[in-house]
Design an enzyme around this catalytic site. Structure first.
Site, PDB file in Angstrom:
ATOM      1  N   LYS A  22       0.850  -1.206   0.000  1.00  0.00           N
ATOM      2  CA  LYS A  22       0.000   0.000   0.000  1.00  0.00           C
ATOM      3  C   LYS A  22       0.883   1.253   0.000  1.00  0.00           C
ATOM      4  CE  LYS A  22      -1.541   1.474   4.186  1.00  0.00           C
ATOM      5  NZ  LYS A  22      -1.233   2.862   4.526  1.00  0.00           N
ATOM      6  N   ASN A  23       1.942   1.244   0.809  1.00  0.00           N
ATOM      7  CA  ASN A  23       2.753   2.461   0.977  1.00  0.00           C
ATOM      8  C   ASN A  23       3.763   2.676  -0.140  1.00  0.00           C
ATOM      9  OD1 ASN A  23       1.285   2.978   3.206  1.00  0.00           O
ATOM     10  ND2 ASN A  23       2.869   2.448   4.690  1.00  0.00           N
ATOM     11  N   CYS A 120      -3.871  12.624  13.920  1.00  0.00           N
ATOM     12  CA  CYS A 120      -4.332  11.255  13.683  1.00  0.00           C
ATOM     13  C   CYS A 120      -4.146  10.504  14.998  1.00  0.00           C
ATOM     14  CB  CYS A 120      -3.566  10.699  12.495  1.00  0.00           C
ATOM     15  SG  CYS A 120      -2.626   9.225  12.764  1.00  0.00           S
ATOM     16  N   ARG A 125       1.776  14.228  13.635  1.00  0.00           N
ATOM     17  CA  ARG A 125       2.136  13.975  12.236  1.00  0.00           C
ATOM     18  C   ARG A 125       2.062  15.242  11.372  1.00  0.00           C
ATOM     19  NH1 ARG A 125      -0.411   8.506  10.259  1.00  0.00           N
ATOM     20  NH2 ARG A 125       1.367   8.571   8.837  1.00  0.00           N
ATOM     21  N   ASP A 316       5.492   0.299  12.049  1.00  0.00           N
ATOM     22  CA  ASP A 316       4.240  -0.314  11.576  1.00  0.00           C
ATOM     23  C   ASP A 316       4.120  -1.778  11.975  1.00  0.00           C
ATOM     24  OD1 ASP A 316       4.037   1.540   8.433  1.00  0.00           O
ATOM     25  OD2 ASP A 316       3.693   2.083  10.514  1.00  0.00           O
ATOM     26  N   ARG A 408      -8.126  -0.591   5.493  1.00  0.00           N
ATOM     27  CA  ARG A 408      -7.319   0.438   4.832  1.00  0.00           C
ATOM     28  C   ARG A 408      -6.030  -0.148   4.271  1.00  0.00           C
ATOM     29  NH1 ARG A 408      -6.381   5.869   7.920  1.00  0.00           N
ATOM     30  NH2 ARG A 408      -5.253   6.037   5.967  1.00  0.00           N
TER      31      ARG A 408
HETATM   32  C1  EPZ Z   1       4.779   6.821   6.504  1.00  0.00           C
HETATM   33  O1  EPZ Z   1       4.026   7.844   7.121  1.00  0.00           O
HETATM   34  C2  EPZ Z   1       3.838   5.628   6.386  1.00  0.00           C
HETATM   35  N1  EPZ Z   1       2.702   5.986   5.544  1.00  0.00           N
HETATM   36  C3  EPZ Z   1       3.367   5.213   7.785  1.00  0.00           C
HETATM   37  O2  EPZ Z   1       2.578   4.042   7.641  1.00  0.00           O
HETATM   38  C4  EPZ Z   1       4.592   4.869   8.626  1.00  0.00           C
HETATM   39  O3  EPZ Z   1       4.157   4.555   9.936  1.00  0.00           O
HETATM   40  C5  EPZ Z   1       5.550   6.063   8.657  1.00  0.00           C
HETATM   41  O4  EPZ Z   1       5.904   6.458   7.311  1.00  0.00           O
HETATM   42  C6  EPZ Z   1       6.842   5.773   9.407  1.00  0.00           C
HETATM   43  O5  EPZ Z   1       7.476   4.681   8.835  1.00  0.00           O
HETATM   44  C7  EPZ Z   1       2.872   5.998   4.201  1.00  0.00           C
HETATM   45  O6  EPZ Z   1       3.934   5.738   3.686  1.00  0.00           O
HETATM   46  C8  EPZ Z   1       1.658   6.346   3.397  1.00  0.00           C
HETATM   47  P1  EPZ Z   1       6.884  10.151   8.515  1.00  0.00           P
HETATM   48  P2  EPZ Z   1       4.600   9.350   7.139  1.00  0.00           P
HETATM   49  O7  EPZ Z   1       6.700  11.430   7.796  1.00  0.00           O
HETATM   50  O8  EPZ Z   1       5.420   9.615   5.949  1.00  0.00           O
HETATM   51  C9  EPZ Z   1       7.625  13.441  11.813  1.00  0.00           C
HETATM   52  C10 EPZ Z   1       0.698   2.719   7.878  1.00  0.00           C
HETATM   53  O9  EPZ Z   1       0.428   2.058   8.871  1.00  0.00           O
HETATM   54  N2  EPZ Z   1       7.431  14.439  10.742  1.00  0.00           N
HETATM   55  O10 EPZ Z   1       8.012   9.251   8.137  1.00  0.00           O
HETATM   56  O11 EPZ Z   1       3.447  10.258   7.435  1.00  0.00           O
HETATM   57  C11 EPZ Z   1       6.357  12.671  12.154  1.00  0.00           C
HETATM   58  O12 EPZ Z   1       5.574  13.381  13.096  1.00  0.00           O
HETATM   59  C12 EPZ Z   1       1.195   4.137   8.012  1.00  0.00           C
HETATM   60  O13 EPZ Z   1       0.669   2.289   6.690  1.00  0.00           O
HETATM   61  C13 EPZ Z   1       7.584  15.801  11.030  1.00  0.00           C
HETATM   62  O14 EPZ Z   1       7.874  16.182  12.159  1.00  0.00           O
HETATM   63  O15 EPZ Z   1       5.542   9.314   8.419  1.00  0.00           O
HETATM   64  C14 EPZ Z   1       6.891  11.373  12.714  1.00  0.00           C
HETATM   65  O16 EPZ Z   1       7.188  11.556  14.084  1.00  0.00           O
HETATM   66  C15 EPZ Z   1       0.973   4.645   9.414  1.00  0.00           C
HETATM   67  N3  EPZ Z   1       7.415  16.704  10.025  1.00  0.00           N
HETATM   68  C16 EPZ Z   1       8.198  11.157  11.946  1.00  0.00           C
HETATM   69  O17 EPZ Z   1       8.515  12.426  11.348  1.00  0.00           O
HETATM   70  C17 EPZ Z   1       7.100  16.339   8.740  1.00  0.00           C
HETATM   71  O18 EPZ Z   1       6.976  17.224   7.860  1.00  0.00           O
HETATM   72  C18 EPZ Z   1       8.090  10.131  10.844  1.00  0.00           C
HETATM   73  O19 EPZ Z   1       6.946  10.470  10.083  1.00  0.00           O
HETATM   74  C19 EPZ Z   1       6.934  14.965   8.471  1.00  0.00           C
HETATM   75  C20 EPZ Z   1       7.121  14.028   9.478  1.00  0.00           C
END
Ligand code: EPZ
Length: 430
Positions: A22-23, A120, A125, A316, A408
């Site tokens: 999915k991702n 969320c 996030r 995850d 999802r």
């Molecule tokens: C991706 O989310 C995945 N989703 C998530 O999977 C996964 O849990 C996550 O990466 C971490 O591996 C998809 O790929 C669609 P991040 P993403 O930006 O990109 C902080 C699932 O179960 N951050 O890597 O949204 C954030 O708060 C989902 O399939 C900022 O501070 O996660 C977090 O603490 C859930 N500022 C950390 O970085 C930003 O601009 C990692 O978040 C962006 C992120």
């Protein structure tokens, strides 16, 4: 809202085919916005997030068609024109990955209007780094009425360093940079396999990307991108979830169409916890794929886990591992370093008899505890997978509510589990 009724206590046995990731599929679908030509994606999982993303692209003006195939589904997307580069609140609030349209829209059209995703269940996030990166490439960003307005005549290549490693942030900026004027260097980029898969698709479309899968990605901008055809990588989290399902039920599974190289940390941790896992090549028609065989060989051992960015143990898989740890001999200390509120499943597992103490980012799971079936409620995608795993191991009947969360990211998981011997049925309530 649909529920699952599960009668636990039966070891899972048999073969299961792992679907497309999915991702990886979500950013690949957004990448189709970067060209006026047709992009064809194969091995697409039929999960709710894909349907949501398809609805968003269609609403913006892209044409798409989805048809079933032997392995996964074939999704063709043709974004000839995008009269309305807007991602509305109603769709973004359903799926925060909608923000992945931001980079492609600004890169190709110089304009995007995307609703802020909001919070969320698992954490705040924010998308501040997505926006900071686009500004560094020359976009002007304003926030009005809960929407991000991004504009640029043409993005200019530049160096951008991510303060925090972000998966979709890396994907957004990599896509935007493909059509920028000049070279972009992304430092402290995410290393996930989904990033490499996206770069492979973009390069097939005529982009010039090197370094995907390493901390430094270099993108030389080009004038336009063409159509392409690409097969999505297997879902490493679905794979890990079924490995945990075999382990927690004392079963024996063969996982087909998996990619063991994408979950070495998970396999190493499960082996440390006493699970027998081996992988080997297999031929499926003319394709050579990988097969992973997993067998629970007696009670599991406690093992500590700290979630980290790839290639570390994935956040995850934390909830699924927590369910397994309730059956292990001894105490397992779980530390969640990526999201600030990703233990909602712990309270529901405790209702089934688990002994879990949560203290901020740390959770201590004492095992083994006898789990008894109960009515539990899913809060997010991976928490719902954790509750299903626990229900499969529990004595008696469980009802897992709000399974739209699990839909999802898992394609008809109850059908796959039923074929492996689980007593599970979906209760549809209108
Ligand atoms: C991706 O989310 C995945 N989703 C998530 O999977 C996964 O849990 C996550 O990466 C971490 O591996 C998809 O790929 C669609 P991040 P993403 O930006 O990109 C902080 C699932 O179960 N951050 O890597 O949204 C954030 O708060 C989902 O399939 C900022 O501070 O996660 C977090 O603490 C859930 N500022 C950390 O970085 C930003 O601009 C990692 O978040 C962006 C992120």
């Amino acid at each position: 809202m649909d529920k699952f009724r599960i009668e636990g206590g039966r070891p899972l046995e048999g073969k299961v085919t792992i679907g497309g990731a999915k991702n990886a599929a979500l950013p690949a679908m957004a990448a189709a916005l970067l060209t006026s030509k047709r992009v064809v994606l194969r091995n697409i999982p039929r999960v709710r997030d894909i349907i949501t993303m398809r609805g968003l692209l269609d609403e913006m003006g892209a044409d798409s068609s989805l048809k079933g195939e032997r392995q996964g589904n074939r999704l063709a997307i043709h974004a000839r024109k995008i009269p309305d580069p807007t991602a509305p609140y109603e769709l973004v609030k359903q799926m925060r990955a909608s923000v992945l349209v931001l980079g492609p829209l600004v890169g190709r059209f110089g304009h995007a209007r995307v609703s802020l995703p909001g919070g969320c269940a698992i954490g705040a996030r924010p998308i501040n780094l997505h926006l900071k990166g686009l500004e560094k490439l020359g976009a002007t960003i304003s926030i009005e009425h809960g929407y991000v307005e991004a504009r640029a005549d043409r993005l200019q290549g530049d160096l951008f360093h991510f303060d925090t490693i972000t998966v979709t942030g890396t994907e957004n900026l990599m896509m935007a940079a493909t059509l920028a004027d000049g070279v972009t260097v992304l430092e402290n980029a995410a290393l996930e396999p989904e990033i490499e898969d996206l770069a492979a698709l973009l390069n097939k479309m005529g982009a010039d990307i090197t370094g995907a899968g390493t901390p430094t990605i270099r993108v030389r901008g080009v004038a336009r991108l063409e159509g392409a055809e690409h097969s999505i990588i297997p879902d490493r989290i679905e794979t890990g979830t079924f490995l945990a399902a075999a382990a927690i039920t004392g079963g024996h599974l063969i996982l087909e169409c998996a990619e063991p190289r994408h979950l070495t940390a998970v396999m190493a941790k499960l082996r440390e916890a006493g699970v027998e896992i081996e992988s080997r090549p297999a031929t499926r028609g003319k394709d050579v794929t990988q097969v992973i065989e997993v067998k629970a060989t007696g009670p599991g051992r406690a093992a500590d886990v700290t979630t980290q960015e790839y290639p570390g143990f994935p956040t995850d898989m934390q909830a699924q591992y927590m369910a397994l740890a309730t059956q292990a001999q001894g105490s397992s200390v779980i530390t969640e370093t990526i999201f600030e509120n990703r233990y909602l499943h712990a309270l529901e597992l405790a209702r089934m008899g688990a002994d879990i103490t949560v203290d901020g980012r740390r959770a201590v799971v004492r095992g083994p505890t006898r789990l008894s079936g109960a009515n539990v409620q899913a809060s997010d995608l991976r928490a719902s997978a954790s509750l299903v795993l626990a229900a499969l191991a529990a004595e008696g009947e469980s009802v897992v509510d709000r399974v739209y969360h699990i839909d999802r990211g898992y394609e008809r998981i109850e059908d796959k589990l039923k074929r492996l011997g689980a007593q599970i049925q979906r209760i549809t309530e209108d």
